[in-house]
Motif scaffolding. Structure first.
Motif, PDB file in Angstrom:
ATOM      1  N   VAL A   7       0.832  -1.205   0.000  1.00  0.00           N
ATOM      2  CA  VAL A   7       0.000   0.000   0.000  1.00  0.00           C
ATOM      3  C   VAL A   7       0.869   1.258   0.000  1.00  0.00           C
ATOM      4  CG1 VAL A   7      -1.672   1.322   1.361  1.00  0.00           C
ATOM      5  CG2 VAL A   7      -1.980  -1.133   1.058  1.00  0.00           C
ATOM      6  N   LEU A   8       2.003   1.210   0.733  1.00  0.00           N
ATOM      7  CA  LEU A   8       2.910   2.365   0.712  1.00  0.00           C
ATOM      8  C   LEU A   8       3.474   2.594  -0.695  1.00  0.00           C
ATOM      9  CD1 LEU A   8       4.942   2.052   4.048  1.00  0.00           C
ATOM     10  CD2 LEU A   8       3.152   3.699   3.488  1.00  0.00           C
ATOM     11  N   ARG A   9       3.740   1.513  -1.404  1.00  0.00           N
ATOM     12  CA  ARG A   9       4.241   1.665  -2.770  1.00  0.00           C
ATOM     13  C   ARG A   9       3.141   2.230  -3.677  1.00  0.00           C
ATOM     14  NH1 ARG A   9       6.716  -3.394  -1.237  1.00  0.00           N
ATOM     15  NH2 ARG A   9       8.974  -3.046  -0.955  1.00  0.00           N
ATOM     16  N   TYR A  10       1.880   1.823  -3.469  1.00  0.00           N
ATOM     17  CA  TYR A  10       0.763   2.403  -4.209  1.00  0.00           C
ATOM     18  C   TYR A  10       0.701   3.911  -3.961  1.00  0.00           C
ATOM     19  CZ  TYR A  10      -1.277  -2.235  -5.160  1.00  0.00           C
ATOM     20  OH  TYR A  10      -1.520  -3.504  -5.608  1.00  0.00           O
ATOM     21  N   PHE A  11       0.822   4.279  -2.673  1.00  0.00           N
ATOM     22  CA  PHE A  11       0.770   5.696  -2.327  1.00  0.00           C
ATOM     23  C   PHE A  11       1.887   6.468  -3.029  1.00  0.00           C
ATOM     24  CE2 PHE A  11       2.897   8.906   0.277  1.00  0.00           C
ATOM     25  CZ  PHE A  11       1.931   9.908   0.267  1.00  0.00           C
ATOM     26  N   ARG A  64       2.488  15.043   2.115  1.00  0.00           N
ATOM     27  CA  ARG A  64       3.884  15.413   1.887  1.00  0.00           C
ATOM     28  C   ARG A  64       4.800  14.798   2.951  1.00  0.00           C
ATOM     29  NH1 ARG A  64       1.279  20.321   0.637  1.00  0.00           N
ATOM     30  NH2 ARG A  64       1.752  21.199   2.700  1.00  0.00           N
ATOM     31  N   THR A  65       4.285  14.696   4.175  1.00  0.00           N
ATOM     32  CA  THR A  65       5.065  14.054   5.238  1.00  0.00           C
ATOM     33  C   THR A  65       5.285  12.585   4.931  1.00  0.00           C
ATOM     34  OG1 THR A  65       4.233  15.583   6.913  1.00  0.00           O
ATOM     35  CG2 THR A  65       5.109  13.481   7.696  1.00  0.00           C
ATOM     36  N   LEU A  66       4.222  11.906   4.458  1.00  0.00           N
ATOM     37  CA  LEU A  66       4.359  10.490   4.148  1.00  0.00           C
ATOM     38  C   LEU A  66       5.283  10.264   2.951  1.00  0.00           C
ATOM     39  CD1 LEU A  66       3.544   7.696   5.058  1.00  0.00           C
ATOM     40  CD2 LEU A  66       1.542   7.816   3.555  1.00  0.00           C
ATOM     41  N   VAL A  67       5.329  11.210   2.022  1.00  0.00           N
ATOM     42  CA  VAL A  67       6.265  11.108   0.900  1.00  0.00           C
ATOM     43  C   VAL A  67       7.708  11.069   1.423  1.00  0.00           C
ATOM     44  CG1 VAL A  67       7.252  12.411  -1.026  1.00  0.00           C
ATOM     45  CG2 VAL A  67       4.793  12.094  -0.883  1.00  0.00           C
ATOM     46  N   ARG A  68       7.993  11.828   2.492  1.00  0.00           N
ATOM     47  CA  ARG A  68       9.334  11.811   3.083  1.00  0.00           C
ATOM     48  C   ARG A  68       9.598  10.524   3.854  1.00  0.00           C
ATOM     49  NH1 ARG A  68       7.934  16.898   5.117  1.00  0.00           N
ATOM     50  NH2 ARG A  68       7.975  16.003   7.219  1.00  0.00           N
ATOM     51  N   GLU A  69       8.588  10.052   4.583  1.00  0.00           N
ATOM     52  CA  GLU A  69       8.800   8.953   5.526  1.00  0.00           C
ATOM     53  C   GLU A  69       8.654   7.568   4.906  1.00  0.00           C
ATOM     54  OE1 GLU A  69       9.935   9.436   8.518  1.00  0.00           O
ATOM     55  OE2 GLU A  69       9.827  11.621   8.341  1.00  0.00           O
ATOM     56  N   ALA A  70       7.784   7.426   3.921  1.00  0.00           N
ATOM     57  CA  ALA A  70       7.520   6.100   3.363  1.00  0.00           C
ATOM     58  C   ALA A  70       8.770   5.452   2.775  1.00  0.00           C
ATOM     59  CB  ALA A  70       6.404   6.179   2.327  1.00  0.00           C
ATOM     60  N   PRO A  71       9.589   6.177   1.982  1.00  0.00           N
ATOM     61  CA  PRO A  71      10.794   5.528   1.451  1.00  0.00           C
ATOM     62  C   PRO A  71      11.745   5.043   2.538  1.00  0.00           C
ATOM     63  CG  PRO A  71      10.312   7.537   0.240  1.00  0.00           C
ATOM     64  CD  PRO A  71       9.415   7.535   1.428  1.00  0.00           C
ATOM     65  N   ALA A  75      12.774   1.198   2.859  1.00  0.00           N
ATOM     66  CA  ALA A  75      14.200   0.840   2.807  1.00  0.00           C
ATOM     67  C   ALA A  75      14.608   0.044   4.044  1.00  0.00           C
ATOM     68  CB  ALA A  75      15.058   2.093   2.684  1.00  0.00           C
ATOM     69  N   ALA A  76      14.075   0.445   5.216  1.00  0.00           N
ATOM     70  CA  ALA A  76      14.394  -0.275   6.449  1.00  0.00           C
ATOM     71  C   ALA A  76      13.867  -1.702   6.394  1.00  0.00           C
ATOM     72  CB  ALA A  76      13.809   0.465   7.654  1.00  0.00           C
ATOM     73  N   LEU A  77      12.667  -1.866   5.845  1.00  0.00           N
ATOM     74  CA  LEU A  77      12.088  -3.202   5.731  1.00  0.00           C
ATOM     75  C   LEU A  77      12.909  -4.062   4.769  1.00  0.00           C
ATOM     76  CD1 LEU A  77       9.872  -5.249   6.315  1.00  0.00           C
ATOM     77  CD2 LEU A  77       8.531  -4.211   4.469  1.00  0.00           C
ATOM     78  N   GLU A  78      13.281  -3.478   3.634  1.00  0.00           N
ATOM     79  CA  GLU A  78      14.080  -4.224   2.663  1.00  0.00           C
ATOM     80  C   GLU A  78      15.426  -4.626   3.269  1.00  0.00           C
ATOM     81  OE1 GLU A  78      14.342  -1.728  -0.725  1.00  0.00           O
ATOM     82  OE2 GLU A  78      12.228  -1.992  -1.301  1.00  0.00           O
ATOM     83  N   HIS A  79      16.020  -3.701   4.051  1.00  0.00           N
ATOM     84  CA  HIS A  79      17.292  -4.014   4.708  1.00  0.00           C
ATOM     85  C   HIS A  79      17.120  -5.162   5.693  1.00  0.00           C
ATOM     86  CE1 HIS A  79      21.227  -3.380   6.547  1.00  0.00           C
ATOM     87  NE2 HIS A  79      20.625  -3.410   7.723  1.00  0.00           N
TER      88      HIS A  79
END
Length: 308
Positions: A7-11, A64-71, A75-79
């Motif tokens: 869902v974050l990637r959809y956003f 706009r806040t979520l645009v900053r925080e979602a990546p 990235a933390a999850l992928e790591h």
């Protein structure tokens, strides 16, 4: 709060395109399905992320806040996933290692060098404990591996001897025994021995007492729970004799003009340093560390100490 990475990637796709149709096409999903997922995300967060009109889509302040925080979150999850997968194969991981102070000057540094050479993908989080604490920490899951002096094992903890070495005497250059090339156990009869408290390494402490009893006397012991540097300062007074595994004694006295190291003989007193781990840990990463430690011990002759 249940928000999936999908869902974050959809956003992020909608935020970058600012158009639901183009974002849906990019994601290869139907536009109504994408709009539904974004509305559910807004409901979960309790705030609108987009201002929608028939002609344009704009981000809200929350968006706009979520645009900053979602990546960052993605990235933390992928790591985390990547590190977990690598740990599962024994290629890379973080090893929580507990060590006792007497290992810090030689055994630990030698082992860490070997791990760096053999397992460059590993990170070692090394923490200092007294020997008696390490089996309990392993049993509680706080550590992955331990280096302990003559430890007493607890349920669920496995171990093997990593290093056998003689116990040496540390004493002031002004001490009456300092001129001797080696010190027989019987010469300690009238000396005050400096050790750390029995509860911190019971088997090691009892081994020294037993050696003295076999030589015909009960040793006078002063036990101090203090950093090695302070113990060395106390030894320089000339009134006590410190006893420690030879590798620690040699490194501790290195460069000192007031402390000398002498072998204990007739008979030598032996110290055993063990490596410990959870008996339930079957991970490739632990197996890799144990393999490196065993080869390090063989390469350095740690299990073939001079005992005559």
């Amino acid at each position: 709060m249940d928000i999936s990475p999908r869902v974050l990637r959809y956003f992020m796709a909608v935020a970058e395109e600012l158009h639901f149709g183009r974002a849906a096409s990019r994601l290869y999903i139907a536009q109504p399905s994408l709009s539904h997922q974004i509305r559910k995300l807004e409901e979960t967060l309790g705030t609108p992320l987009f201002v929608r009109s028939s002609r344009r889509v704009q981000l809200t302040a929350a968006g706009r806040t979520l645009v900053r925080e979602a990546p960052i979150a993605l990235a933390a999850l992928e790591h985390a996933v990547r590190q977990t997968q690598l740990a599962g194969t024994g290629v890379a991981t973080t090893i929580r290692l507990g060590y006792t102070p007497v290992t810090s000057l030689d055994t630990l540094t030698t082992l860490l060098d070997a791990l760096q050479e053999d397992r460059p993908g590993f990170t070692v989080d090394a923490q200092e404990f007294f020997s008696a604490e390490i089996p309990e920490r392993l049993g509680a899951g706080d550590l992955d591996i331990g280096l302990a002096l003559a430890p007493q094992l607890v349920d669920g903890v496995a171990g093997e001897i990593l290093r056998e070495e003689p116990v040496s005497a540390l004493l002031s250059t002004r001490h009456r025994l300092a001129a001797a090339p080696a010190i027989p156990v019987t010469a300690l009869r009238d000396e005050t021995l400096q050790l750390f408290p029995r509860r911190l390494a019971p088997a090691y402490y009892d081994g020294i007492v037993a050696a003295c009893r076999e030589a015909g006397f009960v040793p006078e012991i002063r036990a101090y729970e203090e950093p090695p540097a302070k113990a060395m300062l106390r030894l320089s007074s000339g009134r006590v004799v410190g006893l420690a595994p030879a590798s620690f004694a040699e490194h501790a006295a290195q460069g000192s003009t007031s402390i000398v190291v002498r072998d204990i003989i007739d008979p030598p007193i032996m110290a055993e340093l063990s490596m410990l781990w959870s008996a339930h840990d079957r991970s490739p990463s632990l197996a890799s560390v144990l393999d490196t430690a065993r080869r390090c011990a063989e390469r350095n002759g740690w299990l073939h100490a001079h005992t005559t």
